[in-house]
Design a protein around this motif. Structure first.
Motif, PDB file in Angstrom:
ATOM      1  N   CYS A   1      -1.895  -3.312  -9.706  1.00 57.04           N
ATOM      2  CA  CYS A   1      -2.323  -1.906  -9.731  1.00 57.04           C
ATOM      3  C   CYS A   1      -1.807  -1.127 -10.940  1.00 57.04           C
ATOM      4  CB  CYS A   1      -1.843  -1.190  -8.464  1.00 57.04           C
ATOM      5  SG  CYS A   1      -2.922  -1.422  -7.048  1.00 57.04           S
TER       6      CYS A   1
ATOM      7  N   LYS B   1       1.167   4.083  -3.122  1.00 62.17           N
ATOM      8  CA  LYS B   1       0.903   5.514  -2.966  1.00 62.17           C
ATOM      9  C   LYS B   1       2.110   6.348  -3.389  1.00 62.17           C
ATOM     10  CE  LYS B   1      -2.638   5.087   0.627  1.00 62.17           C
ATOM     11  NZ  LYS B   1      -2.987   5.286   2.043  1.00 62.17           N
TER      12      LYS B   1
ATOM     13  N   TYR C   1       2.295   6.349  -7.139  1.00 57.28           N
ATOM     14  CA  TYR C   1       1.243   7.235  -7.655  1.00 57.28           C
ATOM     15  C   TYR C   1       1.661   8.703  -7.515  1.00 57.28           C
ATOM     16  CZ  TYR C   1      -3.256   9.509  -8.313  1.00 57.28           C
ATOM     17  OH  TYR C   1      -4.269  10.325  -8.778  1.00 57.28           O
TER      18      TYR C   1
ATOM     19  N   THR D   1       0.822  -1.218   0.000  1.00 55.81           N
ATOM     20  CA  THR D   1       0.000   0.000   0.000  1.00 55.81           C
ATOM     21  C   THR D   1       0.853   1.264   0.000  1.00 55.81           C
ATOM     22  OG1 THR D   1      -1.792  -1.139   1.162  1.00 55.81           O
ATOM     23  CG2 THR D   1      -1.786   1.268   1.256  1.00 55.81           C
TER      24      THR D   1
ATOM     25  N   GLU E   1       0.026  10.983 -10.627  1.00 62.29           N
ATOM     26  CA  GLU E   1      -0.877  12.116 -10.443  1.00 62.29           C
ATOM     27  C   GLU E   1      -0.458  13.322 -11.274  1.00 62.29           C
ATOM     28  OE1 GLU E   1      -1.041  13.473  -6.441  1.00 62.29           O
ATOM     29  OE2 GLU E   1       1.113  13.818  -6.262  1.00 62.29           O
TER      30      GLU E   1
ATOM     31  N   ALA F   1      -5.780   5.404  -9.561  1.00 63.25           N
ATOM     32  CA  ALA F   1      -6.181   6.140  -8.358  1.00 63.25           C
ATOM     33  C   ALA F   1      -7.193   5.343  -7.534  1.00 63.25           C
ATOM     34  CB  ALA F   1      -6.760   7.497  -8.751  1.00 63.25           C
ATOM     35  N   GLN F   2      -8.094   4.640  -8.206  1.00 65.48           N
ATOM     36  CA  GLN F   2      -9.089   3.810  -7.516  1.00 65.48           C
ATOM     37  C   GLN F   2      -8.450   2.532  -6.961  1.00 65.48           C
ATOM     38  OE1 GLN F   2     -12.336   3.130 -10.248  1.00 65.48           O
ATOM     39  NE2 GLN F   2     -12.523   5.308 -10.730  1.00 65.48           N
ATOM     40  N   ASN F   3      -7.582   1.917  -7.753  1.00 66.33           N
ATOM     41  CA  ASN F   3      -7.000   0.624  -7.365  1.00 66.33           C
ATOM     42  C   ASN F   3      -6.047   0.708  -6.172  1.00 66.33           C
ATOM     43  OD1 ASN F   3      -8.402  -0.639  -9.387  1.00 66.33           O
ATOM     44  ND2 ASN F   3      -6.689  -0.694 -10.828  1.00 66.33           N
ATOM     45  N   ILE F   4      -5.346   1.828  -6.012  1.00 67.42           N
ATOM     46  CA  ILE F   4      -4.369   1.894  -4.918  1.00 67.42           C
ATOM     47  C   ILE F   4      -5.029   2.031  -3.553  1.00 67.42           C
ATOM     48  CG2 ILE F   4      -2.526   2.855  -6.374  1.00 67.42           C
ATOM     49  CD1 ILE F   4      -3.067   5.586  -5.050  1.00 67.42           C
ATOM     50  N   GLN F   5      -6.342   2.268  -3.536  1.00 65.97           N
ATOM     51  CA  GLN F   5      -7.045   2.327  -2.246  1.00 65.97           C
ATOM     52  C   GLN F   5      -6.984   0.958  -1.572  1.00 65.97           C
ATOM     53  OE1 GLN F   5      -7.896   5.328  -1.209  1.00 65.97           O
ATOM     54  NE2 GLN F   5      -7.230   6.057  -3.238  1.00 65.97           N
ATOM     55  N   GLU F   6      -7.049  -0.103  -2.379  1.00 66.79           N
ATOM     56  CA  GLU F   6      -6.846  -1.469  -1.885  1.00 66.79           C
ATOM     57  C   GLU F   6      -5.809  -2.104  -2.817  1.00 66.79           C
ATOM     58  OE1 GLU F   6     -10.464  -3.642  -1.490  1.00 66.79           O
ATOM     59  OE2 GLU F   6     -11.489  -2.025  -0.412  1.00 66.79           O
TER      60      GLU F   6
END
Length: 221
Positions: free
Chosen positions: A179, A143, A146, A139, A151, A169-174
């Motif tokens: 990813c 981040k 990203y 995780t 970004e 951006a959505q996938n790195i939340q979990e």
């Protein structure tokens, strides 16, 4: 007659001046040609020197990041200048180049000279990311990748489409190991089709492929 004699003298003078002027032009042209060759030689030496400086930096960093691995016998060989035969293998496939420590460092130096080193840095970050086992580290690394590469206005922003950025951006939340798969494939293709062919045509790579004797003292650069 006087007119004919005068005409002959005039023609002789004109011929003499033409020959003399032609000689000067030839010497001037030769000097310019020699000066241009000398300039080309100096430029080539400067390019090679700059390459070697960048290459040494990337080799040193690679060596430091693999200290534990390099303790094993034979691990140092990839950090020495390759033989012309080994270097020529890199032209057979992009993967051959990336799999060689010296080749990878040389390619990174080339990309830096083209101001697009973020592509190989992102690809390497993804390779490291896929080997990460700890969910917590996965995780945090996701981040960081990203923030560094994906970004908008990231310090090393790569050239990928808006849809892929949103998906990441959505996938790195979990975070999972996949990813960045789509973005990594895109960047790999970009390097393979654009930067890789130019690298193979570069002065530095051509020098590596030359079959000239190199002293052991110079093999590290």
């Amino acid at each position: 007659s006087g007119t004919a004699r005068h005409g002959r003298v005039g023609m002789q003078s004109a011929l003499f001046l033409a020959v003399r002027h032609g000689g000067r032009m030839e010497r001037g042209s030769r000097r310019r040609s020699e000066a241009e060759e000398a300039d080309k030689g100096r430029m080539k030496r400067t390019i090679i020197k700059d390459w070697k400086t960048r290459l040494s930096y990337f080799l040193q960093n690679s060596s430091n990041s693999n200290k534990r691995k390099s303790k094993k016998a034979g691990k140092h060989r990839n950090y020495f200048r390759p033989s012309p035969e080994e270097a020529q293998l890199w032209s057979e496939a992009f993967d051959e180049l990336l799999a060689n420590k010296y080749g990878l460092a040389a390619f990174r130096a080339f990309l830096k000279s083209e101001f697009c080193e973020e592509n190989i840095e992102f690809w390497l970050a993804c390779e490291d990311f896929k080997k990460t086992k700890s969910p917590q580290k996965l995780t945090s690394k996701a981040k960081k990748i990203y923030n560094d590469f994906i970004e908008k206005e990231a310090p090393k922003e790569i050239n990928i489409d808006f849809q892929t950025k949103n998906m990441i951006a959505q996938n790195i939340q979990e975070a999972t190991h996949t990813c960045f798969s789509a973005a990594q494939k895109r960047v790999y293709s970009l390097m393979e089709n654009n930067s890789y062919p130019r690298f193979l045509e570069s002065e530095f790579y051509q020098e590596l492929c030359k079959k000239t004797p190199v002293s052991r003292a110079a093999q590290g650069t």
